[in-house]
Design an enzyme around this catalytic site. Structure first.
Site, PDB file in Angstrom:
ATOM      1  N   GLU A  29       4.474  69.263  79.119  1.00 19.02           N
ATOM      2  CA  GLU A  29       5.501  70.066  78.452  1.00 19.02           C
ATOM      3  C   GLU A  29       5.799  69.500  77.067  1.00 19.02           C
ATOM      4  OE1 GLU A  29       8.583  69.781  81.399  1.00 19.02           O
ATOM      5  OE2 GLU A  29       7.357  70.818  82.892  1.00 19.02           O
ATOM      6  N   GLU A  60       5.961  72.170  86.684  1.00 23.09           N
ATOM      7  CA  GLU A  60       5.493  70.841  87.094  1.00 23.09           C
ATOM      8  C   GLU A  60       4.413  70.904  88.167  1.00 23.09           C
ATOM      9  OE1 GLU A  60       8.680  71.465  86.452  1.00 23.09           O
ATOM     10  OE2 GLU A  60       9.116  70.076  84.821  1.00 23.09           O
ATOM     11  N   ASP A  85      11.922  61.933  87.980  1.00 24.94           N
ATOM     12  CA  ASP A  85      12.740  62.755  88.896  1.00 24.94           C
ATOM     13  C   ASP A  85      12.133  64.141  89.108  1.00 24.94           C
ATOM     14  OD1 ASP A  85      15.648  61.175  88.722  1.00 24.94           O
ATOM     15  OD2 ASP A  85      14.435  61.052  86.920  1.00 24.94           O
ATOM     16  N   PHE A  86      11.249  64.570  88.226  1.00 23.25           N
ATOM     17  CA  PHE A  86      10.629  65.903  88.382  1.00 23.25           C
ATOM     18  C   PHE A  86       9.412  65.840  89.311  1.00 23.25           C
ATOM     19  CE2 PHE A  86      11.950  66.921  83.696  1.00 23.25           C
ATOM     20  CZ  PHE A  86      13.267  66.705  84.029  1.00 23.25           C
ATOM     21  N   HIS A 129      17.577  62.359  85.808  1.00 25.46           N
ATOM     22  CA  HIS A 129      16.707  61.960  84.696  1.00 25.46           C
ATOM     23  C   HIS A 129      16.538  60.445  84.615  1.00 25.46           C
ATOM     24  CE1 HIS A 129      17.212  66.069  83.337  1.00 25.46           C
ATOM     25  NE2 HIS A 129      16.447  65.876  82.294  1.00 25.46           N
TER      26      HIS A 129
END
Lengths: 325, 305
Positions: A29, A60, A85-86, A129
């Site tokens: 991204e 993702e 965290d993603f 995050h």
């Protein structure tokens, strides 16, 4: 030798890899013209063009899925997931598909891709995050996990990762991006599964991970001058594979073990390292295992609360002092 | 030139092979099995319309796609029996086939997860291999409720990737009906939101499948962008071994009137004698494969150590 930052070392490793091999390409991204959320891929779109630096939608799962697909045809995708965290959104493709492909195919195929991500604990980015979640990836045979702590290791491990036949999760510490260190120009590798003793010592072993490595070195410096305690700091550099021998040998020498890591204590990397030492060197231990980690709650948002939450050199020092009454 | 009798024989092979494998599942010799019964014309027809060098990735009803892409029965059966002579040395089972020599690249048990991987393959074909090949991705109508399907189609459309999307619309998600997962009449109309062309055809009519897939594959090849073909079909079996169907026998009997094998037998004006002869030929091949599979050594992959 010249000194560059951790971030520059990663950028340089990517650039040199792309110059060396056409099969290396990047996806993620806003990694193109913008250069990535943290500017790690800065300048690479301009140099290599949009076929090799692919800006993706905020997808993702598809970023990692497409990287898996491209790797099946022999390419070496380096995908970026903005925050660790993603990773739950990407985990299906990484853990359920990529990691198992070698096995499923009876050795015919490999998902030879790298997934770069970072964790931002210490930057007041809040509980979605900031997470450092490496232990999730220890139950995915076929997947390797690198956690570099220095600019030298970052470039060398990334070079080694590019040569791996299977998938690699490469976890960067955002708090380390500006840290400087000696980095050779040109190609070298830091091999996977080879810990480094970052500082020798006879009294206690601290196995430190990622951001906690420089913290542990500060602790060691302080304890040496204030108390005469000689701390040995071991940096595993990769947690899958884990260099058990270097850790166990160190504990056999010092008789004491502390694990220092930003992940949460329960079920974290420290638990695995501790269990390994219990299995292989319990008779050498003169003191209980101590884990200096984050507490088992979400990361607080406000900077003073986050500072309270995080492990650091001072907390590590206090924990070690308790072992030397 | 496509040999229509040969394609019928492939459909028949899938049908009979699944029946025999089911028996082996019950005996505890073969693992889990997801059935394709009633949907055979799609995989067989689409793969016939593709070039042998085109790639496929697919969903969990795998036997049909494997046969359709030209994988031999013998190593396929051995694979399901966990034998070293299987196409993946006996460790993939029905659930996780890969067979790069036939460009059968991966099988995805998790519904919808094949689409982004297919997009990645298409990206590699287009930008790195610079080949005229395309990637075909098979998925079900229920997979369109999964986020990875959306992400995959979206990224393929944004990047204009040579991806042929084949939706096998059997109107069920495991054991629930479309009213629980599909808000539109068709899957094809959803393609509009991705800015890609789409059409709906009868997936139980082999001739229509071959025609539609051939035209769509030609479009993908020429324009280098995705095309979705929704193939209306009928699942005539349970979702999988050990999971009895929620639909009534009457409902399934009604659907069976559209059996793609019956349609093709009529269309080819096949006589009973011709059919019998083919059934025997296919059955013999399958029984030989099972016999060979049974005596083959068990897989030892990966070697311990």
């Amino acid at each position: 030798m010249r000194e560059i930052t951790y971030l520059e070392a990663i950028n340089e490793a990517l650039r040199e890899a792309m110059e060396r091999e056409k099969k290396v390409f990047l996806m993620g991204e806003q990694i193109g013209a913008y250069g990535g959320a943290f500017k790690v891929t800065s300048g690479l779109l301009q140099k290599f063009g949009p076929e090799r630096v692919m800006d993706t939608p905020i997808s993702e799962a598809a970023i990692v899925g497409a990287a898996v697909g491209a790797s099946l045809l022999g390419l070496k995708p380096v995908a970026e997931i903005m925050y660790m965290d993603f990773m739950p959104l990407s985990m299906d493709q990484l853990v359920t598909h990529a990691a198992k492909l070698h096995y499923f195919s009876g050795g015919q195929l490999e998902a030879g891709m790298i997934l770069r991500t970072q964790y931002s604990l210490g930057r007041a980015h809040g509980a979605q995050h900031s997470g450092f979640l490496p232990a999730w990836f220890l139950q995915a045979p076929g997947l390797k996990v690198a956690v570099p702590s220095t600019p030298y290791d970052a470039k060398g491990l990334l070079n080694a990762a590019l040569k791996e036949r299977g998938p690699v999760l490469f976890v960067e510490g955002a708090m380390l991006y500006k840290s400087k260190g000696e980095v050779p120009e040109g190609y070298y590798e830091v091999p996977f599964g080879q810990a480094e003793v970052k500082r020798g010592g006879k009294d206690i072993t601290v196995v430190a991970i990622s951001r906690m490595v420089p913290e542990a070195l500060a602790t060691a410096e302080s304890l040496a001058s204030s108390k005469g305690i000689e701390v040995e700091v071991v940096d595993p550099r990769t947690i899958q594979p884990l260099d058990k021998k270097t850790i166990v040998d160190s504990v056999k020498k010092t008789g004491r073990l502390v694990v220092a890591s930003d992940d949460m204590k329960t079920g974290g990397v420290g638990a695995e390292i501790g269990a390994t030492v219990f299995e292989e060197a319990i008779d050498y231990l003169k003191a209980p295992l101590v884990r200096v980690c984050s507490p088992d709650i979400p990361v607080p948002f406000a900077p003073p609360l986050e500072r309270e939450y995080m492990p650091n050199a001072q907390k590590l020092e206090q924990a070690i002092e308790k072992l030397f009454p | 030139m496509i040999d229509e009798l040969e394609l019928y024989e492939r459909m028949l092979t899938v049908r009979q092979l699944e029946e025999e494998l089911q028996k082996l599942c019950v005996l505890g010799e073969a693992g889990d099995l997801h059935f394709n019964k009633g949907q055979e014309a799609i995989s067989v027809g689409v793969c016939a319309a593709l070039k042998p060098t085109d790639y496929i990735v697919t969903h969990h009803r795998t036997i049909a796609h494997a046969i359709a892409k030209g994988i031999e029965v013998r190593p396929l059966v051995a694979e399901l029996l966990g034998k070293a002579t299987g196409i993946n040395r006996g460790v993939a089972g029905e659930m996780h086939f890969t067979y790069p020599p036939a460009r059968y690249m991966f099988t995805f048990q998790l519904v919808g997860t094949c689409v982004p991987v297919a997009a990645g393959l298409a990206w590699a074909v287009k930008n790195f291999l610079n080949k005229a090949e395309i990637v075909a991705c098979f998925f079900g109508d229920a997979a369109t409720g999964n986020a990875q399907t959306h992400e995959g189609i979206n990224i393929a459309s944004v990047r204009k990737l040579p991806l042929l999307l084949i939706c096998e619309n059997n109107g069920v998600a495991g054991n629930i009906g479309k009213e629980f997962y599909l808000p539109t009449e068709t899957v094809a109309e959803r393609a509009l939101s991705y800015g890609i062309p789409a059409r709906t055809v009868d997936g139980n009519r082999l001739d229509e499948v071959v025609d539609a897939a051939g035209k769509a594959a030609g479009y993908v090849r020429e324009h280098s962008e995705p095309y979705l073909v929704e193939m209306m079909t009928t699942r005539l079996s349970w979702h999988k071994q050990g999971m009895p169907d929620a639909r009534s026998k009457e409902e399934i009997a009604e659907l069976a009137k559209r059996d793609p094998l019956l349609y093709e037998e009529k269309r080819l004006k096949m006589t009973e004698a011709e059919k019998k002869q083919l059934v025997k030929k296919v059955s013999t091949r399958i029984q030989e494969a099972i016999a060979a599979g049974r005596v083959a050594p068990l897989s030892t992959f990966p070697e311990p150590g």
